[in-house]
Design an enzyme around this catalytic site. Structure first.
Site, PDB file in Angstrom:
ATOM      1  N   CYS A  13       3.208  -4.953   6.630  1.00 53.49           N
ATOM      2  CA  CYS A  13       2.728  -4.565   5.432  1.00 53.49           C
ATOM      3  C   CYS A  13       3.821  -3.883   4.424  1.00 53.49           C
ATOM      4  O   CYS A  13       5.031  -3.241   5.339  1.00 53.49           O
ATOM      5  CB  CYS A  13       1.482  -3.463   5.435  1.00 53.49           C
ATOM      6  SG  CYS A  13      -0.093  -4.283   5.782  1.00 53.49           S
ATOM      7  N   HIS A  51       0.723  -1.317  -0.194  1.00 57.85           N
ATOM      8  CA  HIS A  51      -0.053  -0.073  -0.029  1.00 57.85           C
ATOM      9  C   HIS A  51       0.853   1.037  -0.135  1.00 57.85           C
ATOM     10  O   HIS A  51       2.100   1.318  -0.004  1.00 57.85           O
ATOM     11  CB  HIS A  51      -1.034  -0.133   1.355  1.00 57.85           C
ATOM     12  CG  HIS A  51      -0.399  -0.070   2.651  1.00 57.85           C
ATOM     13  ND1 HIS A  51       0.212   0.972   3.101  1.00 57.85           N
ATOM     14  CD2 HIS A  51       0.002  -1.037   3.369  1.00 57.85           C
ATOM     15  CE1 HIS A  51       0.673   0.936   4.462  1.00 57.85           C
ATOM     16  NE2 HIS A  51       0.552  -0.475   4.507  1.00 57.85           N
TER      17      HIS A  51
END
Length: 247
Positions: free
Chosen positions: A223, A207
């Site tokens: 992440c 992301h």
């Protein structure tokens, strides 16, 4: 004879009146107080040739600002750059080392073109190309204790994704005095940034970020994060079903 007596009486009256008038000024004159309470009190100590003094509050006239008089100028914020790739995505420039900027590099691998390989140790994401080349992006990765490796596929893509922190993260951050929202709508303030690509059935994603200065560091909860302009570029090149290898 009578006239002389009257004349003498008149002269005596005149002199006595003058004497009485002079006697009136022998004593000190009355104290005169200023009507302005901020002014000093005064006493008139002189004789008849000094008039009482009264202090008055000075009149202050507000000076009108001229048409061309200088005034404070509030500078407007500098215009914000936007991504050349996607004009709707703001570009937030932070201090980032040049090697973490997107570039085409030599990259020998057996993986097919279109595969994503993430080198967490060196903080690079490679999008494999043909002829021994790859498009390389700088990334932020999991902080100590949140490292992981594995093979997944991109199962979903989202533009300006909302964020629902896992309950474990909410509890962990609350213990440190940081209170996370149960859910946050997508937007520039959202920590997932401009785009997200979800990996398998895990909680991990590739992301964007609203903190581009963290690229090249181990700061996330697992992440993989890129600058907003970089994740938009990658997002347009990647399809659902893309193979992702994290090493």
């Amino acid at each position: 004879m009578m006239k002389s007596v009257l004349l003498a009486a008149a002269l005596l009256g005149v002199f006595s009146t003058a004497a009485l008038g002079d006697d009136r000024y022998v004593s000190r004159p009355p104290v005169v107080l200023s009507p302005d309470l901020a002014a000093p009190w005064i006493m008139q100590l002189s004789g008849g040739n000094v008039r009482p003094v009264v202090y008055q509050r000075p009149v202050i006239v507000q000076q009108q600002r001229g048409l061309f008089a200088p005034r404070a100028v509030r500078r407007a914020p500098a215009a914000q750059q936007v991504s050349a790739i996607n004009p709707g995505v703001p570009v937030i420039r932070g201090q980032i080392e040049p090697q973490f900027l997107p570039q085409i590099v030599d990259y020998q691998t057996k993986e097919a073109p279109g595969t994503i390989v993430i080198d967490t140790n060196n903080r690079f994401l490679y999008l494999v190309m043909a002829n021994g080349k790859a498009r390389r992006y700088g990334v932020g990765v999991g902080k100590p204790g949140f490292e992981w490796a594995g093979v997944h596929k991109v199962t979903r893509k989202s533009e300006w994704p909302d964020w629902t922190p896992p309950s474990e993260m909410i509890s962990r951050e609350a213990a440190k005095g940081h209170y996370l929202p149960a859910r946050m709508d997508g937007g520039p303030e959202n920590p997932l940034g401009a785009r997200a690509m979800y990996l398998g059935s895990t909680l991990y994603r590739i992301h964007g970020t609203n903190a581009p200065w963290t690229i090249g560091s181990a700061v996330s909860s697992g992440c993989i994060r890129l600058r907003n302009e970089d994740v938009v570029d990658l997002y347009e090149r990647v399809k659902v079903g893309t193979r992702v290898i994290v090493i």
